[in-house]
Scaffold this motif. Structure first.
Motif, short mmCIF file in Angstrom:
data_model
loop_
_atom_site.label_atom_id
_atom_site.label_comp_id
_atom_site.label_asym_id
_atom_site.label_seq_id
_atom_site.Cartn_x
_atom_site.Cartn_y
_atom_site.Cartn_z
N TRP A 1 57.75 -9.92 17.03
CA TRP A 1 58.24 -10.48 15.77
C TRP A 1 58.19 -9.43 14.66
CZ3 TRP A 1 61.44 -13.75 14.06
CH2 TRP A 1 61.40 -14.22 12.75
N LEU A 2 57.10 -8.68 14.58
CA LEU A 2 57.01 -7.64 13.56
C LEU A 2 58.06 -6.56 13.79
CD1 LEU A 2 53.14 -7.26 13.19
CD2 LEU A 2 54.74 -8.03 11.42
N GLU A 3 58.35 -6.26 15.04
CA GLU A 3 59.40 -5.30 15.35
C GLU A 3 60.75 -5.80 14.85
OE1 GLU A 3 60.38 -3.09 19.41
OE2 GLU A 3 61.16 -5.16 19.40
N TYR A 4 61.05 -7.06 15.14
CA TYR A 4 62.32 -7.64 14.70
C TYR A 4 62.39 -7.65 13.18
CZ TYR A 4 66.28 -10.92 14.76
OH TYR A 4 67.50 -11.51 14.60
N CYS A 5 61.28 -8.01 12.54
CA CYS A 5 61.25 -8.06 11.08
C CYS A 5 61.50 -6.68 10.47
CB CYS A 5 59.90 -8.60 10.59
SG CYS A 5 59.66 -10.37 10.90
N ARG A 6 60.90 -5.66 11.05
CA ARG A 6 61.04 -4.30 10.51
C ARG A 6 62.45 -3.75 10.74
NH1 ARG A 6 58.38 0.52 9.11
NH2 ARG A 6 56.36 -0.52 8.98
N TYR A 7 63.04 -4.05 11.90
CA TYR A 7 64.26 -3.35 12.29
C TYR A 7 65.55 -4.13 12.09
CZ TYR A 7 61.55 0.48 14.24
OH TYR A 7 60.71 1.56 14.39
N THR B 1 61.81 -8.20 6.44
CA THR B 1 61.28 -6.89 6.08
C THR B 1 60.00 -7.05 5.27
OG1 THR B 1 63.59 -6.15 5.93
CG2 THR B 1 61.90 -4.66 5.10
N ALA B 2 59.99 -7.99 4.35
CA ALA B 2 58.81 -8.23 3.51
C ALA B 2 57.63 -8.67 4.37
CB ALA B 2 59.13 -9.28 2.46
N TYR B 3 57.89 -9.49 5.38
CA TYR B 3 56.81 -9.96 6.25
C TYR B 3 56.16 -8.77 6.97
CZ TYR B 3 54.36 -12.70 9.81
OH TYR B 3 53.39 -13.25 10.62
N ALA B 4 57.01 -7.88 7.51
CA ALA B 4 56.46 -6.69 8.19
C ALA B 4 55.72 -5.80 7.20
CB ALA B 4 57.59 -5.92 8.86
N ALA B 5 56.27 -5.66 5.99
CA ALA B 5 55.62 -4.82 4.99
C ALA B 5 54.24 -5.35 4.64
CB ALA B 5 56.49 -4.76 3.73
N TYR B 6 54.14 -6.63 4.47
CA TYR B 6 52.84 -7.23 4.12
C TYR B 6 51.83 -7.06 5.25
CZ TYR B 6 49.26 -10.71 3.17
OH TYR B 6 48.06 -11.33 2.98
N HIS B 7 52.24 -7.40 6.45
CA HIS B 7 51.29 -7.40 7.56
C HIS B 7 51.00 -6.01 8.10
CE1 HIS B 7 50.71 -11.73 8.05
NE2 HIS B 7 51.95 -11.84 7.62
N GLU B 8 51.83 -5.04 7.75
CA GLU B 8 51.57 -3.66 8.17
C GLU B 8 51.15 -2.79 7.00
OE1 GLU B 8 55.08 -2.47 10.28
OE2 GLU B 8 54.67 -3.79 11.98
N ASN B 9 50.93 -3.42 5.84
CA ASN B 9 50.46 -2.70 4.64
C ASN B 9 51.33 -1.49 4.32
OD1 ASN B 9 48.17 -4.37 4.15
ND2 ASN B 9 47.16 -3.39 5.89
N ASP B 10 52.63 -1.72 4.28
CA ASP B 10 53.58 -0.62 4.13
C ASP B 10 54.37 -0.80 2.83
OD1 ASP B 10 55.64 1.24 4.33
OD2 ASP B 10 55.89 0.97 6.49
N LYS B 11 53.98 -0.07 1.80
CA LYS B 11 54.65 -0.22 0.51
C LYS B 11 56.09 0.25 0.55
CE LYS B 11 54.41 0.67 -4.41
NZ LYS B 11 53.69 1.29 -5.53
N ALA B 12 56.35 1.33 1.29
CA ALA B 12 57.73 1.80 1.40
C ALA B 12 58.62 0.71 1.98
CB ALA B 12 57.80 3.06 2.26
#
Length: 918
Positions: A795-801, A830-841
């Motif tokens: 799911w995080l992969e799908y959210c990021r990509y 994208t926001a979900y992946a950013a939050y859960h992976e602590n990725d500000k970019a």
């Protein structure tokens, strides 16, 4: 200063700049938990305050029920809960569990509050609840169920015609034989050739279930069919709610249309009861609700307006609904009482949402006399006298027109009062398809038609057979005629039932319903988004009135797409008409309520839940468990899918209200995945290898199908603690995570027996629809409840990509698949992946997508407002914003809500970069 008007060109240029900055920003996001929800995480709660949703303390109410959420691990499942008032005094209440966390702690509790006067608010605290002085008690025999509360006794037979055989108050049997009635005919009005055959039906009870026995609330579920002339049809379920401290029974009436649309035209559908009349006819009174707080009140034998005066005392008493003493009537009128006509029949008929009429007659066989008329009435009637009587009415009376309240034989010993959910005064109900096949005889031709009108048409699939409707009624048994003031208050409580509700902050603190936060306009960019969210919800509620989105089969839905040329929504153009939950309109409304606590938004969502869960879904037949894609009629499109019947659209209302009918609807979907055997959703598309399946195996998409199934299973697991449903969810999660392409496979063969996806999943097929029918919200909740690493990774992969630059996607998949539309909607992935992976970019990239080129609400800028259209250009003056579409509004709203909850701490920086704020 924030700019309220942002040009589309400026937004696109700024978004591009933000996208470039996002990749240079690095991982500067502040450290936060990589798992868990954004909502509150197990904060201790000592007491929960409840307030009236309308912010007005009702002078009286007849009992209410609500749900309260609890943070994980804070309340034991066996903990007793009670209510206290603002002064800390205990309030008579009854509590029970609605849902559990995975650790077995209480997630949702339900609370029934006894009827009372002047309750300003309440709090839920730990402790044994107070039992009311006049508790509700239920006793049963094989033939009869008796419900007692104070001096009121209700008798409910377990078979026969009557739902309630009698109601006795203070030793007097006032109500008898409350039953359901239906009328039908075999031809449509105005098209009849030859004689029209009409038929009459009454309720035939086949089962009665006692669901609660008190002490504050008793609930009986009565099931059966409408029967007559050797035919049983129109199956129904009716719940009867009895509250301590109340003289009324709340009735939730649901029926399924199982007729033949070309032969069965319903001419009337109602609830009727007989009322004992023992007073002199000049002491018998009729009350009907009027406009606003208005009341129409007359007597069966009027004493006012006569040629000879009856006397001020007698006239005043009759107008007030009080008993008139014979000695107070002037002698000439006493002697001439027999010459005053007795009016036995009265009718309040609301045939359109803009007009009702009042009429009366002396008795059957004589002419009706027009009395008065108005625009909109709340739909309550009363017949009775000094010795007692009955009031009956139902919610959304004018909104569901054609409706009526009829009173018959008030001059006899046994009057009759009927609430017509479909008025016999109206043309017969016509649920035939609105169109014929034309030349669309093959799937290729149907696809050609789809490309023109956006309607997925197929002959025989545009049927109303199996759809349902639920109505809410109130019936009072009274020991005297209510005053005009009291009656007006009763009518208001029918139209707008008082509701106690938990605050948005308290709901959020419990950590339920995934990623959202309460309204926060404390920064310039947040204020712009919050203002836009408010504008959009207000606009759609105004459109209901502006375009008269009312009616028995349609009230509660909104239209899909606007036609600016006609200044009309495309009500007559194929798939552009009724929305039918397309792209999660329901969720947008419910998350808006969660954040705001606004009563008008709740009522908007409530009406939609009743509509989309009943009318837009099939409850029997070959399409059972599936709903219908958007169309001119709620059932006219041939695309039958679980994305419409989706329990995700009902569960927020259910947990906030503990509504048993909606609970039934969601439970009915527990095995709806088996309907994939009956309906091949992709039947019109060319065959592909992944859709070739053996018996017991079907093809299922991950989002529009499986994403809908899991919402029902999650709800059932929460409600019952039965791990069967959790395990079925896990089977799907694990097998999606184990596919080669994981979520980017989009769909896979699905084993109906186990709930597992099969095959290698080594193909790539991206659909923009997979992520916009509740699966985002469901995945967010599930991953906070179930630690399933394979699915989390997928799911995080799908959210990021999903929204990633082409080069990144090429590196991941070896290709750049088509179908990645709705980039602004998917910015929340994208926001979900950013939050859960602590990725500000990544967070900044999410905002660039949200404000970017495909931003559906960016046309004209975030400050776009309405234009007044009047004169000869339109039927009536209206305020128009032709930049809005329902798909875009709902998805933009959900993305704004989730993005602010997940990555709101980077919003101001992003807003400056795109020029939203300076």
């Amino acid at each position: 200063m924030a700019s309220n008007i942002i040009s589309r060109r400026h937004m696109l240029q700024s978004a591009a700049a933000l996208g470039a900055v996002a990749y240079a920003a690095g991982n500067a996001m502040s450290a936060r938990a990589a798992t868990g929800q954004v909502s509150g995480k197990g904060k201790p709660v000592s007491a929960t305050s409840l307030s009236w949703m309308d912010k007005v303390t009702p002078t009286r109410f007849d009992g209410t029920t609500l749900g309260v959420p609890w943070p994980r691990g804070t309340v034991k499942a066996t903990q007793a809960l009670k209510l206290t008032d603002a002064n800390g005094q205990e309030v008579a209440s009854q509590s029970w569990p609605l849902a559990y966390w995975p650790d077995g702690s209480l997630k949702w509790s339900a609370h029934a509050v006894a009827g009372s006067e002047g309750l300003a608010g309440a709090s839920v605290v730990m402790g044994k609840p107070k039992v009311p002085a006049n508790a509700v008690r239920v006793t049963q025999t094989p033939a009869l169920i008796t419900v007692k509360s104070g001096d009121l006794t209700w008798q409910v037979p377990t078979s026969g015609e009557a739902l309630i055989a009698s109601a006795t108050k203070g030793g007097r049997t006032t109500l008898r034989d409350m039953k359901l009635v239906a009328r039908s005919q075999d031809q449509a009005d105005l098209e009849a050739t030859g004689s029209v055959t009409q038929s009459q039906f009454t309720s035939k009870v086949t089962k009665v279930t006692v669901e609660q026995t008190g002490p504050v609330r008793a609930v009986l579920k009565v099931e059966g069919t409408h029967s007559g002339g050797g035919r049983d049809w129109l199956p129904f379920s009716v719940r009867l709610y009895f509250y301590a401290g109340s003289e009324s029974v709340r009735i939730v009436h649901s029926f399924i249309f199982d007729g033949a649309p070309f032969k069965d035209f319903i001419r009337g559908l109602g609830v009727t009861a007989k009322v004992a009349m023992s007073d002199e006819t000049y002491n018998r009174h009729i009350r009907l609700s009027g406009e606003g707080v208005g009341v129409w009140g007359e007597a069966v034998k009027p004493l006012t307006g006569l040629r000879r005066p009856a006397g001020k005392k007698a006239q005043a008493a009759q107008i007030a609904g009080e008993a008139v003493k014979i000695e107070d009537i002037g002698k000439p009128v006493q002697d001439g009482l027999k010459w005053i006509p007795e009016w036995g029949d009265f009718s309040l008929s609301q045939l359109t949402p803009d007009g009702f009429t009042l009429k009366k007659r002396t008795e059957k066989g004589h002419a009706w006399i027009d009395s008065n008329a108005g625009t909109r009435t709340k739909g309550l009637g009363y017949v009775g006298g000094a010795a007692g009587g009955v009031a009956l009415g139902f919610k959304d009376f004018w909104q569901r027109a054609p409706t009526a309240i009829d009173i018959r034989n008030a001059h006899t010993d046994l009057a009759e009062i009927t609430a017509w959910l479909w008025s016999p005064d109206a043309p017969a109900m016509d649920v035939r398809p609105y169109r014929s096949a034309g030349e669309m005889d093959t799937h290729p031709e149907e696809i050609e038609g789809l490309n023109i009108t956006y309607e997925d048409y197929e002959k025989g699939w545009d049927t109303a057979h199996g759809v349902a409707r639920t109505s809410e009624l109130n019936l009072w048994v009274l020991n005297t005629t209510p005053s005009h003031e009291v009656f007006s208050g009763m009518a208001e409580s029918v139209a707008n039932p008082p509701r106690l509700m938990v605050s948005p902050e308290r709901i959020h603190a419990a950590g339920v319903f995934g990623d959202w936060d309460v309204v926060n306009a404390t920064t310039p960019a947040r204020k712009i988004l919050e203002d836009r969210l408010t504008y959009q919800i207000d606009y759609y509620m105004q459109q209901v009135e502006a375009h008269r989105w009312y009616g028995f089969w349609t009230y509660g839905d909104v239209m899909h797409t606007y036609d600016a040329d006609r200044h009309m929504w495309r009500y007559d153009i194929g798939g552009y008409a009724w929305d039918n939950s397309e792209l999660s309109t329901d969720l947008w409304i419910w998350y808006t309520f969660l954040r705001t606590g606004r009563a008008d938004v709740f009522k908007f969502g409530e009406a939609m839940t009743r509509q989309t869960g009943e009318v837009d879904v099939y409850h029997l037949g070959r399409f059972k468990g599936f709903g219908t894609r958007h169309g001119v009629q709620p059932w006219s499109d041939s695309s039958k899918q679980p994305r419409v019947s989706n329990a995700a659209y009902r569960r927020i209302f259910y947990f906030l209200t503990a509504d048993e009918r909606v609970g039934d609807l969601m439970r009915d979907l527990n095995e709806s995945d088996f309907s994939l055997k009956n309906v091949d959703i992709s039947r019109k598309l060319p065959p592909s290898p992944e859709r070739e399946t053996p018996d017991g195996i079907v093809n299922s998409s991950f989002g529009t199908s499986w994403g809908s199934f899991i919402s029902a299973w999650l709800t059932e697991w929460e409600r019952t603690g039965d791990t069967k449903w959790r395990d079925r969810i896990i089977n799907g999660m694990v097998t999606i995570g184990g596919l080669k392409r994981r979520w980017f496979a989009s769909s896979a063969p699905y084993d109906l027996k186990t709930g597992k996806f099969l095959g290698e999943g080594d193909y790539i097929a991206v659909s923009h629809l997979n992520g916009v029918f509740g699966v985002v919200e469901m995945s967010s909740e599930l991953l906070s409840l179930i630690d399933e690493p394979l699915y989390r990774k997928a799911w995080l992969e799908y959210c990021r990509y999903y929204n990633a630059p082409n080069d990144d996607l090429q590196a991941l998949l070896g290709t750049v698949p088509r179908g990645r539309n709705l980039r602004d909607s998917h910015s929340r992935l994208t926001a979900y992946a950013a939050y859960h992976e602590n990725d500000k970019a990544l967070a900044l990239r999410a905002w660039s997508e949200f404000f970017g080129a495909e931003g559906r609400e960016s046309d004209g800028g975030l400050g776009r407002r309405t234009t007044r259209i009047d004169g000869v250009a339109t039927l009536r003056p209206l305020d128009e914003d032709n930049s809005l579409s329902t798909n875009g509004t709902a998805q933009w709203g959900l993305a704004a809500i989730q993005n602010m909850a997940l990555i709101g701490d980077s919003l101001e920086e992003a807003a400056v970069l795109v020029g939203i704020v300076k």
